[in-house]
Structure formats: C-alpha cells, structure tokens
Motif scaffolding. Structure first.
Motif, mmCIF file in Angstrom:
data_model
loop_
_atom_site.group_PDB
_atom_site.id
_atom_site.type_symbol
_atom_site.label_atom_id
_atom_site.label_comp_id
_atom_site.label_asym_id
_atom_site.label_seq_id
_atom_site.Cartn_x
_atom_site.Cartn_y
_atom_site.Cartn_z
ATOM 1 N N ILE A 196 0.829 -1.211 0.000
ATOM 2 C CA ILE A 196 0.000 0.000 0.000
ATOM 3 C C ILE A 196 0.864 1.262 0.000
ATOM 4 O O ILE A 196 0.478 2.277 -0.566
ATOM 5 C CB ILE A 196 -0.970 -0.006 1.210
ATOM 6 N N ASN A 197 2.044 1.171 0.618
ATOM 7 C CA ASN A 197 2.923 2.338 0.665
ATOM 8 C C ASN A 197 3.477 2.701 -0.712
ATOM 9 O O ASN A 197 3.983 3.794 -0.892
ATOM 10 C CB ASN A 197 4.067 2.112 1.656
ATOM 11 N N GLU A 198 3.401 1.772 -1.672
ATOM 12 C CA GLU A 198 3.770 2.099 -3.040
ATOM 13 C C GLU A 198 2.740 3.071 -3.605
ATOM 14 O O GLU A 198 1.606 3.134 -3.158
ATOM 15 C CB GLU A 198 3.812 0.838 -3.907
ATOM 16 N N LYS A 199 3.132 3.808 -4.627
ATOM 17 C CA LYS A 199 2.262 4.844 -5.183
ATOM 18 C C LYS A 199 1.053 4.243 -5.907
ATOM 19 O O LYS A 199 1.187 3.390 -6.759
ATOM 20 C CB LYS A 199 3.059 5.700 -6.162
ATOM 21 N N GLY A 200 -0.148 4.727 -5.538
ATOM 22 C CA GLY A 200 -1.360 4.394 -6.272
ATOM 23 C C GLY A 200 -2.087 3.135 -5.856
ATOM 24 O O GLY A 200 -3.100 2.799 -6.451
ATOM 25 N N TYR A 201 -1.611 2.401 -4.857
ATOM 26 C CA TYR A 201 -2.282 1.178 -4.449
ATOM 27 C C TYR A 201 -3.238 1.445 -3.298
ATOM 28 O O TYR A 201 -2.977 2.270 -2.433
ATOM 29 C CB TYR A 201 -1.280 0.108 -4.023
ATOM 30 N N THR A 202 -4.354 0.722 -3.289
ATOM 31 C CA THR A 202 -5.334 0.840 -2.205
ATOM 32 C C THR A 202 -5.950 -0.532 -1.940
ATOM 33 O O THR A 202 -5.828 -1.446 -2.750
ATOM 34 C CB THR A 202 -6.419 1.874 -2.549
ATOM 35 N N LEU A 203 -6.615 -0.652 -0.813
ATOM 36 C CA LEU A 203 -7.226 -1.913 -0.402
ATOM 37 C C LEU A 203 -8.737 -1.739 -0.399
ATOM 38 O O LEU A 203 -9.269 -0.896 0.316
ATOM 39 C CB LEU A 203 -6.720 -2.297 0.991
ATOM 40 N N ILE A 204 -9.435 -2.511 -1.228
ATOM 41 C CA ILE A 204 -10.876 -2.377 -1.435
ATOM 42 C C ILE A 204 -11.558 -3.711 -1.103
ATOM 43 O O ILE A 204 -11.082 -4.770 -1.512
ATOM 44 C CB ILE A 204 -11.178 -2.016 -2.911
ATOM 45 N N PRO A 205 -12.700 -3.683 -0.396
ATOM 46 C CA PRO A 205 -13.447 -4.931 -0.180
ATOM 47 C C PRO A 205 -14.229 -5.307 -1.438
ATOM 48 O O PRO A 205 -14.925 -4.476 -2.018
ATOM 49 C CB PRO A 205 -14.393 -4.586 0.970
ATOM 50 N N LEU A 206 -14.084 -6.543 -1.877
ATOM 51 C CA LEU A 206 -14.797 -7.020 -3.068
ATOM 52 C C LEU A 206 -16.125 -7.678 -2.715
ATOM 53 O O LEU A 206 -17.113 -7.484 -3.411
ATOM 54 C CB LEU A 206 -13.948 -8.031 -3.838
ATOM 55 N N SER A 207 -16.144 -8.469 -1.655
ATOM 56 C CA SER A 207 -17.381 -9.163 -1.323
ATOM 57 C C SER A 207 -17.422 -9.544 0.151
ATOM 58 O O SER A 207 -16.396 -9.605 0.820
ATOM 59 C CB SER A 207 -17.544 -10.419 -2.181
ATOM 60 N N LEU A 208 -18.628 -9.786 0.623
ATOM 61 C CA LEU A 208 -18.887 -10.352 1.944
ATOM 62 C C LEU A 208 -19.548 -11.700 1.719
ATOM 63 O O LEU A 208 -20.442 -11.810 0.869
ATOM 64 C CB LEU A 208 -19.843 -9.469 2.740
ATOM 65 N N TYR A 209 -19.128 -12.718 2.464
ATOM 66 C CA TYR A 209 -19.719 -14.037 2.281
ATOM 67 C C TYR A 209 -19.624 -14.843 3.569
ATOM 68 O O TYR A 209 -18.847 -14.526 4.464
ATOM 69 C CB TYR A 209 -19.051 -14.793 1.127
ATOM 70 N N PHE A 210 -20.456 -15.869 3.649
ATOM 71 C CA PHE A 210 -20.438 -16.788 4.777
ATOM 72 C C PHE A 210 -19.475 -17.925 4.467
ATOM 73 O O PHE A 210 -19.528 -18.521 3.397
ATOM 74 C CB PHE A 210 -21.823 -17.377 5.036
ATOM 75 N N SER A 211 -18.602 -18.226 5.401
ATOM 76 C CA SER A 211 -17.724 -19.379 5.309
ATOM 77 C C SER A 211 -18.062 -20.252 6.515
ATOM 78 O O SER A 211 -17.544 -20.038 7.611
ATOM 79 C CB SER A 211 -16.266 -18.942 5.338
ATOM 80 N N GLY A 212 -18.971 -21.189 6.330
ATOM 81 C CA GLY A 212 -19.522 -21.932 7.448
ATOM 82 C C GLY A 212 -20.440 -21.005 8.220
ATOM 83 O O GLY A 212 -21.376 -20.435 7.667
ATOM 84 N N SER A 213 -20.156 -20.799 9.502
ATOM 85 C CA SER A 213 -20.962 -19.879 10.291
ATOM 86 C C SER A 213 -20.292 -18.515 10.435
ATOM 87 O O SER A 213 -20.850 -17.612 11.053
ATOM 88 C CB SER A 213 -21.215 -20.469 11.678
ATOM 89 N N LEU A 214 -19.099 -18.370 9.863
ATOM 90 C CA LEU A 214 -18.343 -17.123 9.971
ATOM 91 C C LEU A 214 -18.605 -16.224 8.768
ATOM 92 O O LEU A 214 -18.885 -16.705 7.669
ATOM 93 C CB LEU A 214 -16.848 -17.416 10.070
ATOM 94 N N ILE A 215 -18.473 -14.928 8.984
ATOM 95 C CA ILE A 215 -18.606 -13.970 7.888
ATOM 96 C C ILE A 215 -17.212 -13.492 7.513
ATOM 97 O O ILE A 215 -16.437 -13.070 8.376
ATOM 98 C CB ILE A 215 -19.501 -12.787 8.293
ATOM 99 N N LYS A 216 -16.884 -13.595 6.250
ATOM 100 C CA LYS A 216 -15.564 -13.224 5.739
ATOM 101 C C LYS A 216 -15.698 -12.081 4.742
ATOM 102 O O LYS A 216 -16.734 -11.910 4.102
ATOM 103 C CB LYS A 216 -14.890 -14.416 5.048
#
Length: 149
Positions: free
Chosen positions: A94-114
């Motif tokens: 992320i410290n490199e120029k122009g990079y960012t972290l974006i969430p693509l999706s929310l989903y259930f993995s068993g009983s957990l939310i990822k």
C-alpha cells in the motif's frame, strides 16, 4: 460459501492485483442484518491504523427487529481480522504509489462472515472506457452465438 454482497463498482474503478481473505468483527444484530442481505460495499475501503486493518464506509443496515439493542450506526468503522504477517505484507504494497485496499465481497464461510479484500490500482478514464467497450463486445458476441443456435 454463500455470498452476501459483491462490489461491482470496484472492478470498474480499479485494476485488481491481489486478493486476500479477512474476518470481520460484528455485533449480533449486524449478523442478522447480513443474513437478510442488507449490506452495501459501494463506497467502502480499508486502511491500516496502529497495525490494525479497518473497514470504512461499509453500509450494514440496522436490524429492524433488534429494538434498543441495536443502537450502532450503519456506516461505522469495523475491524478486520488477519494475521500479522499478512497485514505487514499489505502495508508494504500500500505504501507504493497508487495502491489501495478495497473490499470485493462479503460471504459466509460456514458460520463465519468473511470479507474478500483486493489490492488495487486505480484506473484512468480511458481504461474505464476500454472496460465498457470490452463488456459491450462480449455481450454482442454472446447475443450472436445465442441467435445462431
């Protein structure tokens, strides 16, 4: 794996370089709201503060049947759970120029939310126009194939 929501806007706005999986810290009423599908990731993004990964602007609607127990606001910051070495690797990129972290999706993995996160680089306007043109060409081709059969 049951998908709750997907961020279509992210693939239009960014080049996706790498994908990660993270857990998310939620209240009980928020989990029930997600089971009902009341979520939007359109303007959300992630940042790292004090060594912790945080999801910002993700809209999870207030659960209507929770009563007085659901007083949290729907766009509050939510903590994401990843291993320390993964977070350190992401910080370096992320410290490199122009990079960012974006969430693509929310989903259930068993009983957990990822949350599926993507390390992205922003697109220019001409890249976005090219993406739209390619999508239109693909649709036209599929339409012709369907008519041919």
């Amino acid at each position: 794996m049951k998908q709750i929501t997907y961020n279509k806007y992210a693939t239009y706005e960014y080049f996706i370089l790498d994908k990660y999986e993270a857990g998310i810290v939620l209240e009980g009423a928020e989990v029930k709201s997600l089971r009902a599908g009341n979520c939007n990731l359109k303007d959300s993004f992630c940042f790292i503060r004090e060594g912790q990964l945080t999801l910002k602007n993700a809209h999870i609607a207030v659960y209507d049947k929770a009563g007085a127990f659901s007083t949290k606001e729907s766009k509050r910051d939510r903590r994401l759970l990843m291993h320390r070495f993964e977070i350190d690797k992401i910080v370096g990129k992320i410290n490199e120029k122009g990079y960012t972290l974006i969430p693509l999706s929310l989903y259930f993995s068993g009983s957990l939310i990822k949350v599926e996160l993507a390390l992205c680089k922003g697109k220019q306007n001409y890249d976005k126009k090219r993406t739209v043109a390619e999508r239109d060409q693909k649709r036209a081709l599929e339409r012709q194939i369907k008519e041919y059969k």
